[in-house]
Design a protein around this motif. Structure first.
Motif, short mmCIF file in Angstrom:
data_model
loop_
_atom_site.label_atom_id
_atom_site.label_comp_id
_atom_site.label_asym_id
_atom_site.label_seq_id
_atom_site.Cartn_x
_atom_site.Cartn_y
_atom_site.Cartn_z
N LEU A 22 0.83 -1.20 0.00
CA LEU A 22 0.00 0.00 0.00
C LEU A 22 0.87 1.26 0.00
CD1 LEU A 22 -2.85 -1.06 2.45
CD2 LEU A 22 -3.04 -0.65 -0.01
N HIS A 23 1.93 1.25 0.77
CA HIS A 23 2.84 2.39 0.82
C HIS A 23 3.40 2.68 -0.57
CE1 HIS A 23 5.74 5.23 2.46
NE2 HIS A 23 6.66 4.61 1.73
N SER A 24 3.77 1.63 -1.28
CA SER A 24 4.30 1.78 -2.63
C SER A 24 3.24 2.38 -3.56
CB SER A 24 4.76 0.42 -3.16
OG SER A 24 5.25 0.53 -4.46
N LEU A 25 2.01 1.91 -3.45
CA LEU A 25 0.93 2.46 -4.28
C LEU A 25 0.67 3.92 -3.94
CD1 LEU A 25 -1.53 -0.55 -4.34
CD2 LEU A 25 -0.32 0.43 -6.30
N PHE A 26 0.69 4.27 -2.64
CA PHE A 26 0.49 5.67 -2.24
C PHE A 26 1.60 6.55 -2.82
CE2 PHE A 26 -1.98 4.00 1.58
CZ PHE A 26 -3.20 4.35 1.05
N HIS A 27 2.81 6.01 -2.84
CA HIS A 27 3.93 6.76 -3.41
C HIS A 27 3.70 7.00 -4.91
CE1 HIS A 27 7.99 8.22 -3.85
NE2 HIS A 27 8.21 7.34 -4.82
N MET A 28 3.23 5.97 -5.62
CA MET A 28 2.95 6.13 -7.05
C MET A 28 1.83 7.13 -7.28
SD MET A 28 5.21 4.47 -8.58
CE MET A 28 4.56 4.71 -10.22
N ILE A 29 0.83 7.13 -6.41
CA ILE A 29 -0.26 8.10 -6.52
C ILE A 29 0.28 9.51 -6.33
CG2 ILE A 29 -2.34 8.97 -5.36
CD1 ILE A 29 -3.07 5.98 -4.87
N GLU A 30 1.13 9.69 -5.33
CA GLU A 30 1.69 11.01 -5.06
C GLU A 30 2.52 11.51 -6.25
OE1 GLU A 30 4.44 13.31 -1.74
OE2 GLU A 30 4.40 11.12 -1.76
N ILE A 31 3.35 10.65 -6.80
CA ILE A 31 4.18 11.03 -7.95
C ILE A 31 3.30 11.41 -9.14
CG2 ILE A 31 5.76 10.12 -9.72
CD1 ILE A 31 7.11 8.54 -7.45
N ASN A 32 2.29 10.60 -9.42
CA ASN A 32 1.41 10.89 -10.55
C ASN A 32 0.60 12.15 -10.34
OD1 ASN A 32 1.20 8.67 -12.85
ND2 ASN A 32 1.78 7.67 -10.94
N GLU A 33 0.13 12.39 -9.10
CA GLU A 33 -0.60 13.63 -8.81
C GLU A 33 0.29 14.84 -9.00
OE1 GLU A 33 -2.05 12.94 -4.84
OE2 GLU A 33 -4.02 12.34 -5.56
N ASN A 34 1.52 14.77 -8.51
CA ASN A 34 2.44 15.90 -8.66
C ASN A 34 2.74 16.17 -10.13
OD1 ASN A 34 2.59 16.21 -5.89
ND2 ASN A 34 4.49 15.08 -5.68
N THR A 35 2.97 15.12 -10.89
CA THR A 35 3.24 15.28 -12.32
C THR A 35 2.03 15.86 -13.03
OG1 THR A 35 4.75 13.38 -12.25
CG2 THR A 35 3.97 14.07 -14.42
N LEU A 36 0.85 15.35 -12.72
CA LEU A 36 -0.37 15.85 -13.33
C LEU A 36 -0.58 17.33 -13.00
CD1 LEU A 36 -2.95 15.27 -14.96
CD2 LEU A 36 -4.02 14.54 -12.83
N ASN A 37 -0.41 17.69 -11.74
CA ASN A 37 -0.57 19.09 -11.34
C ASN A 37 0.43 19.99 -12.05
OD1 ASN A 37 -2.69 18.52 -9.61
ND2 ASN A 37 -1.36 18.25 -7.84
N HIS A 38 1.66 19.51 -12.19
CA HIS A 38 2.70 20.29 -12.87
C HIS A 38 2.32 20.52 -14.35
CE1 HIS A 38 6.66 21.81 -13.87
NE2 HIS A 38 6.71 20.94 -14.87
N ILE A 39 1.87 19.48 -15.01
CA ILE A 39 1.50 19.59 -16.42
C ILE A 39 0.28 20.50 -16.59
CG2 ILE A 39 0.57 18.32 -18.41
CD1 ILE A 39 2.33 15.95 -17.51
N GLN A 40 -0.71 20.33 -15.73
CA GLN A 40 -1.92 21.14 -15.85
C GLN A 40 -1.69 22.61 -15.51
OE1 GLN A 40 -4.50 18.80 -13.31
NE2 GLN A 40 -5.59 18.00 -15.09
N LEU A 61 -2.12 10.01 -17.19
CA LEU A 61 -1.90 10.17 -15.75
C LEU A 61 -3.20 10.01 -14.98
CD1 LEU A 61 0.65 13.09 -15.84
CD2 LEU A 61 1.09 10.81 -14.91
N ASP A 62 -4.28 10.58 -15.51
CA ASP A 62 -5.58 10.45 -14.86
C ASP A 62 -6.00 8.98 -14.79
OD1 ASP A 62 -7.94 11.66 -13.68
OD2 ASP A 62 -8.97 11.07 -15.53
N PHE A 63 -5.78 8.24 -15.88
CA PHE A 63 -6.10 6.81 -15.89
C PHE A 63 -5.29 6.08 -14.83
CE2 PHE A 63 -4.82 2.55 -17.15
CZ PHE A 63 -6.05 1.92 -17.24
N HIS A 64 -3.97 6.34 -14.76
CA HIS A 64 -3.12 5.66 -13.79
C HIS A 64 -3.53 5.99 -12.36
CE1 HIS A 64 -0.42 4.99 -17.27
NE2 HIS A 64 -0.31 3.83 -16.67
#
Length: 87
Positions: A22-40, A61-64
């Motif tokens: 779960l920790h690993s998945l939360f980390h992937m969510i955080e990375i994808n959210e940060n990347t998505l926010n940066h792009i948007q 990114l939204d799909f992931h």
């Protein structure tokens, strides 16, 4: 989602716990959210071709993010004793 169960079982066999998965998945969510926010938040005009690529990246990114969140929800519902057989 039998493959998720199998992956969790193999992860446990290699000493990963449910919490670590779960920790690993939360980390992937955080990375994808940060990347998505940066792009948007980038308001530069890159031209039509790169704007199309930017939109594709946003959609990916939204799909992931949805996928990782659904995995978190699914894994969170699995009782620990269903993942690791108590001896």
């Amino acid at each position: 989602m039998e493959w998720v169960d199998a992956l969790l079982k193999r992860s446990c066999d290699k000493t990963l716990t449910k919490g670590e998965v779960l920790h690993s998945l939360f980390h992937m969510i955080e990375i994808n959210e940060n990347t998505l926010n940066h792009i948007q938040s980038d308001k530069r005009n890159f031209g039509p071709e790169l704007e199309e690529l930017k939109q594709t990246e946003i959609n990916d990114l939204d799909f992931h993010l949805k996928y990782y969140r659904s995995l978190v929800n699914y894994i969170s519902l699995i009782p620990e004793n269903k993942i690791i057989k108590q001896e």
